[in-house]
Design an enzyme around this catalytic site. Structure first.
Site, mmCIF file in Angstrom:
data_model
loop_
_atom_site.group_PDB
_atom_site.id
_atom_site.type_symbol
_atom_site.label_atom_id
_atom_site.label_comp_id
_atom_site.label_asym_id
_atom_site.label_seq_id
_atom_site.Cartn_x
_atom_site.Cartn_y
_atom_site.Cartn_z
ATOM 1 N N ASP A 146 76.915 53.349 -67.819
ATOM 2 C CA ASP A 146 76.551 51.941 -67.706
ATOM 3 C C ASP A 146 77.612 51.304 -66.803
ATOM 4 O O ASP A 146 78.743 51.075 -67.218
ATOM 5 C CB ASP A 146 76.554 51.287 -69.096
ATOM 6 C CG ASP A 146 76.312 49.780 -69.020
ATOM 7 O OD1 ASP A 146 76.156 49.238 -67.902
ATOM 8 O OD2 ASP A 146 76.276 49.141 -70.094
ATOM 9 N N TRP A 153 79.211 46.620 -75.453
ATOM 10 C CA TRP A 153 78.016 47.140 -74.781
ATOM 11 C C TRP A 153 77.816 48.612 -75.093
ATOM 12 O O TRP A 153 76.690 49.064 -75.296
ATOM 13 C CB TRP A 153 78.074 46.871 -73.272
ATOM 14 C CG TRP A 153 78.139 45.393 -73.021
ATOM 15 C CD1 TRP A 153 79.202 44.688 -72.524
ATOM 16 C CD2 TRP A 153 77.121 44.418 -73.310
ATOM 17 N NE1 TRP A 153 78.902 43.344 -72.488
ATOM 18 C CE2 TRP A 153 77.638 43.154 -72.956
ATOM 19 C CE3 TRP A 153 75.836 44.484 -73.833
ATOM 20 C CZ2 TRP A 153 76.911 41.972 -73.101
ATOM 21 C CZ3 TRP A 153 75.096 43.313 -73.987
ATOM 22 C CH2 TRP A 153 75.641 42.078 -73.618
ATOM 23 N N LYS A 211 75.880 40.970 -61.773
ATOM 24 C CA LYS A 211 77.327 40.803 -61.624
ATOM 25 C C LYS A 211 77.765 41.161 -60.207
ATOM 26 O O LYS A 211 78.294 40.329 -59.483
ATOM 27 C CB LYS A 211 78.076 41.637 -62.648
ATOM 28 C CG LYS A 211 77.723 41.216 -64.070
ATOM 29 C CD LYS A 211 78.147 42.231 -65.087
ATOM 30 C CE LYS A 211 77.423 42.070 -66.394
ATOM 31 N NZ LYS A 211 77.527 40.741 -66.998
HETATM 32 N N1 PMP Z 1 76.335 46.519 -70.144
HETATM 33 C C1 PMP Z 1 77.383 45.812 -69.701
HETATM 34 C C2 PMP Z 1 78.647 46.527 -69.335
HETATM 35 C C3 PMP Z 1 77.292 44.408 -69.589
HETATM 36 O O1 PMP Z 1 78.343 43.710 -69.152
HETATM 37 C C4 PMP Z 1 76.076 43.774 -69.927
HETATM 38 C C5 PMP Z 1 75.870 42.287 -69.783
HETATM 39 N N2 PMP Z 1 76.929 41.486 -69.741
HETATM 40 C C6 PMP Z 1 75.023 44.552 -70.407
HETATM 41 C C7 PMP Z 1 75.180 45.919 -70.482
HETATM 42 C C8 PMP Z 1 73.714 43.933 -70.805
HETATM 43 O O2 PMP Z 1 73.031 43.587 -69.649
HETATM 44 P P1 PMP Z 1 71.637 42.843 -69.641
HETATM 45 O O3 PMP Z 1 71.887 41.433 -70.051
HETATM 46 O O4 PMP Z 1 71.197 42.976 -68.209
HETATM 47 O O5 PMP Z 1 70.727 43.551 -70.581
#
Ligand code: PMP
Length: 364
Positions: free
Chosen positions: A174, A104, A198
């Site tokens: 994030d 991510w 989450k």
């Molecule tokens: N950042 C992290 C730490 C994640 O775990 C995730 C999704 N698993 C995301 C970003 C992406 O999130 P989204 O699907 O809401 O765009």
């Protein structure tokens, strides 16, 4: 509740508190006294405005936010924040630092590169992202517009214990997979974002907490679309256009549940306790091997492998038969991943620990 529920170890969308689901179900036909479902209400109605304000107040109370912070409800997932952060906070002639600790943060970095100068201030990619870099390994620039990091790496099962020192550089975090799992050190953070799916509620809303100073110094570019400017949401109470009313309503119920259950300190204790029981079960034997280094282990996503892939497949299948669901690792890394966010019940941890002992006895 007279329905059969499994223990859901999914990494997200993930388990929600049962009392929250029951309340949403009870009030789905009509919110008390309204004769109308929350799904049917105009976003300009006083009830929706009140739901949004109450949810924001819950968040302020939980995170102990001063008036200097804005609480915004956005759409587009955490992934949209990968673009909004640089679009709003990275001046054309400036540079931002990124710490890369997993998939991510790599995506966040890649997106930011489209909009300006970015530097990698630290990375553990060469080691397969099994750990968080130490403070003295970081190569930060004092003049950076901000420093971006991912507080919990959902795929690799690693988590920052403490935020690194950044001096005067605002921290952008994030926190999608560990928001409100422990007290936030907000003081040093300029901006925190998290997809709700989450630890906060269902998919469909992204929470952004941003310091006013950072917000006001933003908009360094003339051509940022209105819906991608933080100020648009800050100036309209997140009501510039139709917000995701139902997900925000659910975040309201989850944050109320967090407050009723002792707030973030109580959550941190509970989460530590749950994670400790699982890591102890992993460390007790050579059969299960944790993939993250011990100083970087996540309390939210616990990753481990078995001696071979056949055993892993069999573990996942047999666990499912026992009502332990969602244990497969992310498709990019394989192995096993046990996600135990705030709402994940302690009884599910006990059930998995017993299952692990029994599986090893019969397959080890
Ligand atoms: N950042 C992290 C730490 C994640 O775990 C995730 C999704 N698993 C995301 C970003 C992406 O999130 P989204 O699907 O809401 O765009």
């Amino acid at each position: 509740m007279n329905v059969e529920r499994v223990f859901n170890f999914s990494a997200g969308p993930a388990v929600l508190p049962e009392s929250v689901l029951a309340e949403a179900q009870r009030d789905l036909m009509t919110l008390p006294g309204l004769g109308m479902s929350v799904l049917e209400l105009s976003h300009r109605s006083s009830t929706v405005v009140e739901i949004m304000e109450t949810t924001a107040t819950n968040i302020r109370t939980l995170a102990d936010l001063s008036e200097d912070f804005h609480v915004l409800f956005l759409q587009g997932g955490a992934s949209q924040q990968f673009a909004m952060v640089p679009l709003n906070l990275l001046p054309i002639d400036g540079s931002a630092d990124y710490i890369v600790t997993g998939t991510w943060s790599k995506k966040a970095l890649k997106e930011a590169r489209q909009f300006g100068n970015v530097r990698v201030a630290g990375s553990t990619e060469s080691e397969g992202f099994v750990r968080i870099p130490a403070n003295d390994e970081l190569d930060r620039a004092d003049g950076a517009a901000y420093l971006h990091l991912t507080s919990n790496n959902t795929i690799y099962g690693t988590q920052w214990r403490e935020m690194p020192e950044t001096g005067a550089v605002p921290l952008v975090v994030d926190a999608s997979s560990d928001i409100f799992s422990r007290p936030l050190e907000v003081a040093r953070r300029g901006l925190i974002y998290a997809g709700a799916q989450k630890n906060l509620g269902p998919a469909g809303v992204t929470l952004v907490i941003v310091h006013d100073e950072l917000l006001r110094r933003s908009s360094p570019r003339s051509a940022v679309p209105t819906t991608l400017r933080y100020s648009t949401y800050a100036d309209s109470g997140s009501l510039y256009n139709t917000p995701p009313v139902f997900p925000i309503y659910m975040v309201g119920l989850v944050t109320k549940w967090l407050l009723e259950n002792g707030g973030l300190l109580a959550m941190a204790n509970r989460n530590e306790n749950k994670a400790r029981r699982l890591y102890t079960a992993i460390d007790r034997t050579e059969f299960y091997i944790g993939t993250a280094t011990s100083d970087s282990r996540s309390l939210m996503n616990i990753t481990f492998v078995l001696p071979n892939e056949d055993l892993e497949t069999s573990f996942i299948e047999k666990a499912k038969e026992e009502g332990l669901v969602g244990l497969q690792g992310h498709r990019s890394v394989g192995g096993l991943r046990v996600s135990i966010y705030n709402a994940f019940p302690e009884a599910g941890v006990d059930a998995l620990v017993s299952f692990m002992t029994e599986f090893e006895r019969t397959h080890g």
